[in-house]
Each structure stands twice: as structure tokens, then as C-alpha cells.
Design an enzyme around this catalytic site. Sequence first.
Site, PDB file in Angstrom:
ATOM      1  CG  ASP A  95      -2.128  -0.917   1.036  1.00 46.27           C
ATOM      2  OD1 ASP A  95      -2.310  -1.446  -0.073  1.00 46.27           O
ATOM      3  OD2 ASP A  95      -2.879  -1.102   2.011  1.00 46.27           O
TER       4      ASP A  95
ATOM      5  CB  SER B  10     -10.120   4.910   9.520  1.00 48.00           C
ATOM      6  OG  SER B  10     -11.406   5.053  10.066  1.00 48.00           O
TER       7      SER B  10
ATOM      8  CB  THR C 249     -10.229  -1.232   4.543  1.00 47.11           C
ATOM      9  OG1 THR C 249      -9.493  -0.746   3.419  1.00 47.11           O
ATOM     10  CG2 THR C 249     -11.689  -1.371   4.154  1.00 47.11           C
ATOM     11  CB  ALA C 250      -5.933   2.130   5.663  1.00 48.78           C
TER      12      ALA C 250
ATOM     13  NE  ARG D 244       8.465   7.470  -3.118  1.00 47.85           N
ATOM     14  CZ  ARG D 244       8.737   7.046  -4.356  1.00 47.85           C
ATOM     15  NH1 ARG D 244       8.006   6.094  -4.906  1.00 47.85           N
ATOM     16  NH2 ARG D 244       9.740   7.598  -5.030  1.00 47.85           N
TER      17      ARG D 244
ATOM     18  CG  ASN E 296      -5.350   4.671   2.409  1.00 48.04           C
ATOM     19  OD1 ASN E 296      -6.349   4.279   1.827  1.00 48.04           O
ATOM     20  ND2 ASN E 296      -4.351   3.872   2.736  1.00 48.04           N
ATOM     21  CG  ASP E 297      -5.164   7.606   6.421  1.00 45.21           C
ATOM     22  OD1 ASP E 297      -4.009   8.007   6.171  1.00 45.21           O
ATOM     23  OD2 ASP E 297      -5.405   6.443   6.773  1.00 45.21           O
TER      24      ASP E 297
END
Lengths: 285, 285, 285, 285
Positions: C73, C186, C183-184, C78, C143-144
Amino acid sequence: MPGLQSEKYGIVIKPNSNSAIDIALRVINILKKYNKEVLVEKESKENYNIIKDVGEFVIDHDPPEKIIVIGGDGTLLRAVMKEKTGNSIIMAIRAGKRGFLLDVEEYEVENRVYDFINNRYTLVEYPRLQLIFNGVNKDCALNDIVIFTSDGSLVRLEAYYNKDRVYNIDGDGVVISTTIGSTAYSLSAGGPIIDPRLNTIILTPLNPVQLHIRPVVFPINGVIDINIKEDSGEYYINIDGQEKVYSRSKSFLEVSLCDKPAKIARFRWWENYYERLFSRLLSYW
Amino acid sequence: MPGLQSEKYGIVIKPNSNSAIDIALRVINILKKYNKEVLVEKESKENYNIIKDVGEFVIDHDPPEKIIVIGGDGTLLRAVMKEKTGNSIIMAIRAGKRGFLLDVEEYEVENRVYDFINNRYTLVEYPRLQLIFNGVNKDCALNDIVIFTSDGSLVRLEAYYNKDRVYNIDGDGVVISTTIGSTAYSLSAGGPIIDPRLNTIILTPLNPVQLHIRPVVFPINGVIDINIKEDSGEYYINIDGQEKVYSRSKSFLEVSLCDKPAKIARFRWWENYYERLFSRLLSYW
Amino acid sequence: MPGLQSEKYGIVIKPNSNSAIDIALRVINILKKYNKEVLVEKESKENYNIIKDVGEFVIDHDPPEKIIVIGGDGTLLRAVMKEKTGNSIIMAIRAGKRGFLLDVEEYEVENRVYDFINNRYTLVEYPRLQLIFNGVNKDCALNDIVIFTSDGSLVRLEAYYNKDRVYNIDGDGVVISTTIGSTAYSLSAGGPIIDPRLNTIILTPLNPVQLHIRPVVFPINGVIDINIKEDSGEYYINIDGQEKVYSRSKSFLEVSLCDKPAKIARFRWWENYYERLFSRLLSYW
Amino acid sequence: MPGLQSEKYGIVIKPNSNSAIDIALRVINILKKYNKEVLVEKESKENYNIIKDVGEFVIDHDPPEKIIVIGGDGTLLRAVMKEKTGNSIIMAIRAGKRGFLLDVEEYEVENRVYDFINNRYTLVEYPRLQLIFNGVNKDCALNDIVIFTSDGSLVRLEAYYNKDRVYNIDGDGVVISTTIGSTAYSLSAGGPIIDPRLNTIILTPLNPVQLHIRPVVFPINGVIDINIKEDSGEYYINIDGQEKVYSRSKSFLEVSLCDKPAKIARFRWWENYYERLFSRLLSYW
């Protein structure tokens, strides 16, 4: 001559289980080979007409000193509950993939039964919880006492420890668990895992509307009081998943240490305890 | 003549707090009124130049037998950590809305200081945790030892209790908490509340990728080993939020009971313990 | 003649990974077999001196239209972050056991690269989040965006959605996640799983002292504002785990939909989505 | 002449509630003052013999176009469920401290009823969920459909979204919730808060033995299928806490968007939505 008298072994078998009855027949043969008297629990015997040429016993009335339970956690919990004398020593063989409380695996049945016969085991005495419900003593619980909504309406209660108010719970109810019960229903409900060397009572709220409350772990030598409020919804009390009491009225529950622990013969309870626990927990998929 | 010798009282004050210095000045006056010798901790004194005409002490070197801490949990944790002799008895006055460890409220300062002078309190000895980090002894922790990612990368570790592997944690790290620390950071991280009468070590994983793992509660008289793996991200170890050690390498941590408990004078620790706990927890809003 | 011009394929490879470089060499061979021009990303090329006879590209400046990412991931996040044009289509091959965002498995590399060449894939455009930090635009997050304590002290902040105050968080910080990021990190922090067909922003508090607060899921077409308070501890902001900004002062963050989505070529994103998700999650053990 | 025909207003009142009947009498007076025809729902009228000189209506058969519900969430959920035409516009007045779905407070009853009469409100259409249980259509749910153990034994089921298997649940059951239901039972069971502007279905497992599973949020325009397995314990299905179906057999449930949304007149639904939500949640103490 006392030396000639044959020792009695009781057997309790999970109903409707091919693997349990297979193991049971193996166990009966081993015991007979060593000239032990084998008695099968009455209900277990009635479930399997393949069992012949052995006597029977009624676990509530005249349990033998040594009992071998074959099945899952439910089979063990029921046997422990019904054995009221508190004198029997129980060996626990797991049949099926679940059942963390049972430490003997199918592949090693011969060796462990032989050990059991020869008293080569560790006797572990598990504290149990005694419920007094509205003044009436109930059977002791090895795992947990659960107060649970019977119709989906809000159960409202106040929880106390040693007369000190802990908190109110408005929700599906509460789990009052022993240390060994901490890996059963309480765990699914968000409770912590308690190391078996620590003697505790755990209070785990069930889906409470009070979002800030959390499970609390107490020393086992105190008293939990639960007051179910007048405006509570209907509920039942479930002792080890074996015995239910329904109620809809204001009630008082008092939970404290049972004077008779469960006596279980363990062969490797401590060996890789957590590895075994998590591998059992991950078998649910 | 020993009877004439005045007893010494040390005072530790939270920095930059109007309410803490106000209370401190009241406490100094009360002690002087009863002819006690008052010493203010060196750092505290330097923070407030309003404090005059009193001596000072260095808490790491020559702590008085009786110390009054005024502030929040952090002030108390720092004082307990720096008082290395383990002989001082600490009274704890809360200044500000947070600080559950401090049981004396602002309104009752006069009465409680008077009680403290007259030895009318319950001496509670709180077990602490001793960390050995890569073979080196660290200061004991009253609340918790936290292993924590220092840059957001995954900390990877294995946790053991008495050499039995509990589980791997890949995440932000882990909290190793005392019973009294169970209501601090461990609670925010999903750990249970432990009744203060139970002596435990709690392992609470921090945001682990292993979704099935849960906090575990152990007896305090065992040893937690943490192996931080070679491929772990950078991390630091935080002892009671007071002392940090940064590292990026494979490391070994051993955590066990500290030989010196914290000695705290309590005036009503047990009175409505849970009511006070939850009302403190709900003050965060 | 345009038909003769060879199409360019960029390759990005996870550093220090035997399996990633093995797959990369296979991919290069396949592309060459089909007469495609292969360029390896400059940093990836420098990490592996085994790569020869291919050109290179700088992903921030001149990304090819088609990029194949090989790794986990982090490698994908990146590449997506550094490809600023938003025009490249990215194919994602998983090397190693983790990496749920990458849907091509090692065993099928030949077939999927062939499909990629022949445009036989589903182009999925993933919404990203744009952070404006104290008025300055940052790189978009797939993602976040995480606000995280940098020293273990309490981060204090207020969260708003469309100028409506949601709640205060006093704790380790907060995760502001996309749907795909649910799904990461969090998820580890207690957030829900969001179906990828739903476009959302998720706010997941990190170990807050406010025990009653919960993750909140918002529509993506709104604005999250975070005010970090004056009395907050030090913190850093972490964008997709790739880019960090440290700060200790009062700050304002504004998070909203990024104008450039990530364009990823998917081959079976929907096939058994949840089976694959949970089998990936359970691979942490 | 149509202009002379008086508009009809229906009133539904929570039973056994002093504050609800007090508000109801005020509402009746206001409506009469403005020459509106007032009808009280038959059941509500039978509960309070203090109500006189007004007509009645049967909500299942001939609901008026405008209905005023006075009580808690349960009163509103029941009224919405029984109003089968889907044409009535409902105004919701909260009587008592709970009831987040009802946005009109006791102090402002006069002004809001006046606004309702004059059509000064925002009509919010809330999506509901339609359950088909073993092929039979059930009433639509505004909050949630809950599958729940009826005797404490393990409910075993498989959950699907759009025919894609999500996961198995072995536990107390599952909550299938709307967005607006996300702040009700699902929240107590560990589900996330969903912003009301997002149309979703949330699957929240109830105390599952599978410790790694988590709530999942789906778009509302898909289909949830639940297969209750042959070896499941007994259970009931609870629609909005208003309607129960008991079963012990293998069953199939299909849940999708109901074709009739609930139509509710809102006066300040968005004003400080989250402040009001959390202050309501914190009122449980």
C-alpha cells in the site's frame, strides 16, 4: 478388601455429535481395559442407543468421583452445574472445533485417560459465582450470569460492588462473568481477557445507551448487587447458558463467590495458554 | 529535644496554574499556622516568584517525609517518579477540573491539611511498574509504560507474560498499565476499568492491525516481556508521560513489580469511588 | 505515423523487497516482448542496480500515461501522491502479503499486464482529500490525513463539518479518511468499513478522553474543519503516511474533495470484495 | 367551496405520559383556535379519557394529511409504521428527555404548531428499509431491522450485499440500520454515526464470536441478504422495535429501500445537529 474394589468413572457426552460419541466409545474401551467401572450419564445414554453393557448414573444425585466430559463448552458447563456435590473431578475432552474450556484433544485421548486413571494431572479449582435472585439461591455459574432483554425492550438496572454504586445500565442487559468466563460471552460483548491466575468478577454492559460506560473488573471476594428498575423492560437471567429465569418485575440480584468451586483435571492448561486461546478464537470465521 | 524539632512539609505545585498557586499559598499559610517547616520544591518555587520566605528542597535528592502535591495527574506522577527514596508520604490536592488521582478538593483544603498534619488519613500503597529497557533499569511507573510510534510507522512487537507468548501487536504500540493507570490512557485506548483493590498489569494494544486482539489483564506478580522486532518502525517509550526514551532498533523490555510502591495519603478514596470516577470522566466534553 | 510510436510504461518498485524486484523484472520482460517502451522511476531504479537497459522517469515531473506499481500500500500511496498531473492510469501489483489496495496477484502478472496493454480493465477513479493547512494547499490523500501527537501529550481540537460543530477531541488526534482509507488506519482505530461505492469522509477520533464520542461518516462533498487549540500538545499531520508536517501552534485545517482523483486500473475489484478484504485483514497474526 | 373546508389534523400521543398528554391538550387548543378539525388517533384517545369533544381516526386506515406525534422515538416509529399510505406529513414533538428523532421541544409548541399550520417547515423524506422475510413483505422500518437471539443461544447467519458475501455472524444477531437509525440501537452496538445527508444501510454485528468483524456501511440502493443457517439458535426479527416475528428455522431475509419514505416536517433539523445529538446521548447517565 478395598484394593479390589473397582473405581467408578462417569461419562457425559454431548448430544447429536458424531465426534463426541466416537470419542466416548473409545474412552469406554480404555476404561474397561484397565478394569474400571464405567457409568454413562442417564441423559447421555438415552441420546445414543449405541451405548450398551455399561451402567448409568444421574448426575444431579449420585455423581461418581471422576467424570469425563466429552463435547463442547456447553456440555462441560451443564455437567459442572448439575454436579451439586462439588466433589467430582472432571476431565474435559473437546469434540468439535469449538470449546476452549476443554483441554484434551481427540488425538491424545488414550494417553490422557490413562493419566487420569493414574492421577497424573493438575487439579484446578475454578471459582464460580453464586446468584441469589430475589432472595432465592440459584445454581452456581462457572462462566457467567447474564441479564438479558427478553423482547428487545430496554433493560434498566443499577450495578453495585460492595454497596458502592458503579453505574446504571440501560441496554440489552449485563454480563457478570468469572475470570474463566472472560473469554466467552463477555469477550464478544467487549470485555477484557483476564489471565486465569487472577480471581475476578467482570461486569460487561450489553449495548448500553450510556456510551461512556466500560467493563469493570473486580476482586472475586466482593458482592455485586444488581437492582433491576421498576420501569425496566422484560428480561431473563441466564446462568451459564444452561438455566433461565424469566421476569418482568423489579428485582434484586446478589452475586458472590460460590462455596463450591469446579474441580477440573488439567493436563496442559498453562502450556501455550494464549496461543491456544487465540487460535480457538480465530477458528470462528 | 526531639519534641521541639519541627516537622518538615514539602510542597510541589503545577506550573502555570492560577488555581494551583492560589491553593499552594493557602496550604503554606496553614502549615505555618501550625508551626510546620515548609519547603517548596525547587522547580515549583522557580515557577512562581510570588512564593517567599520559605525554604526549598530538591525532590530527587532530599525529599521531606510528607509532601503535598497541588495540581493535576501529571504533577502527581512527576512527584512520585522523582521521589526516589520511596519513603515520602504524599497528599494530593486537585487544582483544575481534571486529575482523578488527586482526591482532595479545593473547598476542603484547610480540613484535609489539618488531618494530614495529625496523621488522620489512610495510607494507600500503590504498586508501580519497573521497566528494564535493554538491560537498564528505568524509573518506576505509577500509571503506565507506553511504547508508541514516533513517526506514524508501524511498531511491531511480541508480548509475553511469564515467558508465555500472548500475541503480536503491529500498530501504534502498546500500553502496559497498573490497576490505577487503568482509568488513564489505557481506558481511552479501549482497556477495562480495574477496581483498585485488585493488583494487576494490563496490556492494551494501540490501534493494532490485528483486529481480533483485545486487552489482557494479568496478576501484578508476573513479568511482561516485550520484544520489539527488527522490522519495527521508530518508537519511544513513555513512562507515566514524564520520561521518554527514543529508539529505532530491536529492543527488549521487561516489566515487573517495582520494589517501591507509591505512598499516598487518602482521605476518602473509597467513598463513592465509581461515582467520582465517572463524573471525572464525563467532565471531558 | 502515430501507429508506430511505442507507448510508454512507467514502473514503480517498492525498495528492499526481493519479491517486488522479481515481479518488476518479469513485468519489464513482458512489456519489452510487446515492444513497449519501459521507463523505471528514478528512485526505484537507484534502489536496484540489477535493472539495466531501460530508461527512467521522475514521477513528480514527467509521469508516463500508464504506470505499474509493484509493492505494498505504501508504494502505491507514494506513487499516487507524487504523480501530480492526475493523468496517469495506475496498475497495482501486490508484492508481499499485505497491501489490500493492490488487486493484481503475483501468479497472474503476465495475464494482467497483457490486459493492461490492451486496455482491458475497469478504470476506477478514487476520490481523494485535499488538505489546506493554515492556508497552504498540501498534496492530496488517497487514504487518510492523520493529526497525531508527536510526543504523547494530549492533542486538543474541535471538529466541524460544513461549519457545524461535531465534537471536541482531546486525545492522540484524529483520522480523516476517505472511503477507501476506511479499511486502513481508521479501521484499526475503531472506524467502520465503508463500501467503496459510497463516497464519504470519515472522522475517527484517536484514543479520546471523551469516552462517549464515536466515528462519524459524512458525504464527501462537504468540508471538514479542524481547529487545533492553543493549549494542544505538539502534533504532526501525516498525509497518507508519506508526508509529515510538524507543528505545535494553534492551527486550522480544512479538508475537502481533491479536484484530481486517483485513476487506478482494476481487474477484479468487485469480485469477492469483502472475502478478499477480510482474508487480507486476517493475514495479520 | 373548497376554501371553507377545514383542514384535518391528526394527533398521536405516547401512552402513560403526563408530559405527553399535557402537550397534546395544548396542541388541541391551538388547532381549535385556528379552526382546524382535530382528530385523535383511536388508541391514543382510549389511553386518555381526559380527551373529549374531538373526533378520532384509525391510523392504519384513514390517516389525515397532517399528523402531530407527541412522545418519544417509539411513538414516532409506531406512527410512521402504521401510516401505510405514505402521504401524511408528520410533525414530531418531544415529550420527555429522550427521543432524538423528535425535533420540537415543549417550550416552543405554540410557535411550531402555528408554523406547521402555515406550511412553514422543511419537509424531510427519510428513506426506510423494506424487509422481505421468507418471501413475505413486512412493514417498512425507519430506524432498523434487528435479528436477535430469542433465548440467548447463538444466532448463526451469513450476510450479503448485492449477492457479494460480506461475512458470517455467529452471535446475538445483527442490526440492519438506516442512516437515521445509526444514532439509535446500532450506535449502542458499536456502529458509527452517519451524517443524515448520506443515504446508507449499516450492518452492525451484535456481540459476534468473530472478533475481527466490524460494522459495514453500504449505499442504500443495494440489497442486503441475510441467510439464517439451519444450525442457528432461535431468534426474532424486530422492525423498529414495533413489530416482532419469531422463528427457529432456516430463513432468508432480503432488505432494500422501501418505496415509501417517511415524510417529516422539520423546523431546525440541521441547526446544531451534532450538538443536539451528543447532548441527547449524554442525557443517559
